[in-house]
Design a protein around this motif. Structure first.
Motif, PDB file in Angstrom:
ATOM      1  N   GLY A  76       0.873  -1.292  -0.112  1.00  0.00           N
ATOM      2  CA  GLY A  76       0.073   0.147   0.008  1.00  0.00           C
ATOM      3  C   GLY A  76       1.008   1.241  -0.014  1.00  0.00           C
ATOM      4  N   PHE A 134       0.995   5.601   0.433  1.00  0.00           N
ATOM      5  CA  PHE A 134       0.192   6.372   1.183  1.00  0.00           C
ATOM      6  C   PHE A 134       0.750   7.811   1.067  1.00  0.00           C
ATOM      7  CE2 PHE A 134      -1.939   3.793   4.286  1.00  0.00           C
ATOM      8  CZ  PHE A 134      -1.397   2.744   4.207  1.00  0.00           C
ATOM      9  N   GLU A 147      -4.882   3.586   7.076  1.00  0.00           N
ATOM     10  CA  GLU A 147      -3.775   4.809   7.269  1.00  0.00           C
ATOM     11  C   GLU A 147      -3.547   4.835   9.003  1.00  0.00           C
ATOM     12  OE1 GLU A 147      -6.978   4.760   6.617  1.00  0.00           O
ATOM     13  OE2 GLU A 147      -7.978   6.767   7.171  1.00  0.00           O
ATOM     14  N   GLN A 148      -2.428   5.286   9.004  1.00  0.00           N
ATOM     15  CA  GLN A 148      -2.194   5.618  10.408  1.00  0.00           C
ATOM     16  C   GLN A 148      -2.767   7.119  10.720  1.00  0.00           C
ATOM     17  OE1 GLN A 148       2.390   5.234  10.741  1.00  0.00           O
ATOM     18  NE2 GLN A 148       1.962   2.920  10.474  1.00  0.00           N
ATOM     19  N   PHE A 184       5.046  13.875   2.484  1.00  0.00           N
ATOM     20  CA  PHE A 184       5.564  12.602   2.539  1.00  0.00           C
ATOM     21  C   PHE A 184       4.761  11.370   1.932  1.00  0.00           C
ATOM     22  CE2 PHE A 184       9.038  13.702   5.459  1.00  0.00           C
ATOM     23  CZ  PHE A 184       8.342  14.712   6.161  1.00  0.00           C
ATOM     24  N   PHE A 221      -3.292  12.610   7.132  1.00  0.00           N
ATOM     25  CA  PHE A 221      -3.324  11.620   5.978  1.00  0.00           C
ATOM     26  C   PHE A 221      -3.918  11.961   4.768  1.00  0.00           C
ATOM     27  CE2 PHE A 221      -4.127   7.675   3.649  1.00  0.00           C
ATOM     28  CZ  PHE A 221      -5.691   7.705   3.503  1.00  0.00           C
ATOM     29  N   TYR A 250       1.140  11.543   2.931  1.00  0.00           N
ATOM     30  CA  TYR A 250       0.876  12.498   4.076  1.00  0.00           C
ATOM     31  C   TYR A 250       1.432  14.007   3.988  1.00  0.00           C
ATOM     32  CZ  TYR A 250      -0.243   8.286   7.000  1.00  0.00           C
ATOM     33  OH  TYR A 250      -0.621   7.008   7.386  1.00  0.00           O
ATOM     34  N   TYR A 291      -4.440   7.041  -0.321  1.00  0.00           N
ATOM     35  CA  TYR A 291      -3.944   5.671  -0.345  1.00  0.00           C
ATOM     36  C   TYR A 291      -4.099   4.876  -1.700  1.00  0.00           C
ATOM     37  CZ  TYR A 291      -4.454   0.674   0.493  1.00  0.00           C
ATOM     38  OH  TYR A 291      -4.246  -0.633   0.045  1.00  0.00           O
ATOM     39  N   TYR A 346      -3.425  -1.992   5.775  1.00  0.00           N
ATOM     40  CA  TYR A 346      -2.919  -0.978   4.667  1.00  0.00           C
ATOM     41  C   TYR A 346      -3.989   0.174   5.202  1.00  0.00           C
ATOM     42  CZ  TYR A 346      -0.880  -4.227   1.888  1.00  0.00           C
ATOM     43  OH  TYR A 346      -0.206  -5.601   1.577  1.00  0.00           O
ATOM     44  N   PHE A 393      -1.792  10.358  13.507  1.00  0.00           N
ATOM     45  CA  PHE A 393      -0.844  10.722  14.117  1.00  0.00           C
ATOM     46  C   PHE A 393      -1.156  11.881  15.299  1.00  0.00           C
ATOM     47  CE2 PHE A 393       3.228   9.214  12.067  1.00  0.00           C
ATOM     48  CZ  PHE A 393       2.439   8.964  10.808  1.00  0.00           C
TER      49      PHE A 393
END
Lengths: 117, 114
Positions: free
Chosen positions: A33, A35, B102-103, A91, A47, A37, A50, B100, B105
């Protein structure tokens, strides 16, 4: 080894124009995956979008879209109609199944975007 | 509101002292992470935990320690063995089941060693 490369340390874009931030990745795992950010000057990571390695279509989220070219191992972020608030660090990150069930994410070095009025 | 809190926002430490950074989440996430960010660089993984009472070393675990006694909490201790601890520390969490996801924060803690 898994790796994320962002070759643009800094980018400038005129307000209301579109901008593409580059990201290339390297993994030998077929399942992964990707991502993106955003990190404003406040420091928190937000976020954005994705893309799964098996997704047939490019991901889109509002003004953000991901230009996913699997054969070239690239996952570029496209921001349309740039706004002053888009000025931030961006990022690219990747997570793949080889990393202990997919919970380890690696990040690129980032691209700093400056939006000009 | 659901989210992740980190405290304190700024932290100053004298050389040779241990210091603990707090991370709390109310998102009901099983997985939690600690990252370090140095100026102008990306994030590097220090430790992560997929479930209570279990955690794994990341890429730069030396000089750090963690605990995961509660689902909501994942404190990070920066020990005196960490040679260059001045950095920005970010805590994150994610749901499990789908690797998968998302994180999310927290706002981060900026640690400065005097």
């Amino acid at each position: 080894a898994q790796k994320i490369t962002q070759t643009q340390p800094g980018m400038f874009v005129q307000e209301k124009e579109a901008v593409t931030l580059d990201c290339t990745y390297d993994t030998s795992d077929p399942s992964y995956g990707l991502f993106w950010y955003k990190q404003p000057s406040s420091g928190e990571m937000i976020f954005l979008i994705y893309q799964g390695s098996y997704d047939q279509q490019n991901a889109t989220e509002g003004r953000y879209s991901l230009n996913f070219q699997k054969a070239r191992k690239s996952a570029n972020l496209v921001i349309s109609a740039s706004q002053l608030g888009d000025s931030a660090m961006y990022f690219c990150a990747m997570r793949d199944d080889r990393n202990t069930g997919g919970f380890k994410t690696i990040f690129g070095a980032g691209t700093r975007l400056f939006v000009k009025a | 509101d659901g989210g992740i809190t980190q405290s304190p926002k700024y932290l100053f430490r004298k050389e040779g002292q241990n210091v603990t950074l707090s991370c709390e989440q109310n998102l009901n996430h099983d997985a939690m992470y600690w990252y370090r960010q140095d100026p102008g660089q990306g994030l590097r993984l220090i430790y992560y935990s997929q479930i209570v009472n279990d955690f794994q070393k990341g890429d730069i675990a030396e000089g750090y320690s963690v605990s995961r006694e509660k689902k909501e909490s994942f404190p990070l201790t920066v020990t005196s063995a960490q040679k260059n601890p001045t950095a920005f520390y970010l805590c994150a969490s994610s749901a499990t089941g789908n690797p998968y996801n998302e994180q999310f924060f927290g706002p981060g803690t900026r640690l400065t060693v005097l």
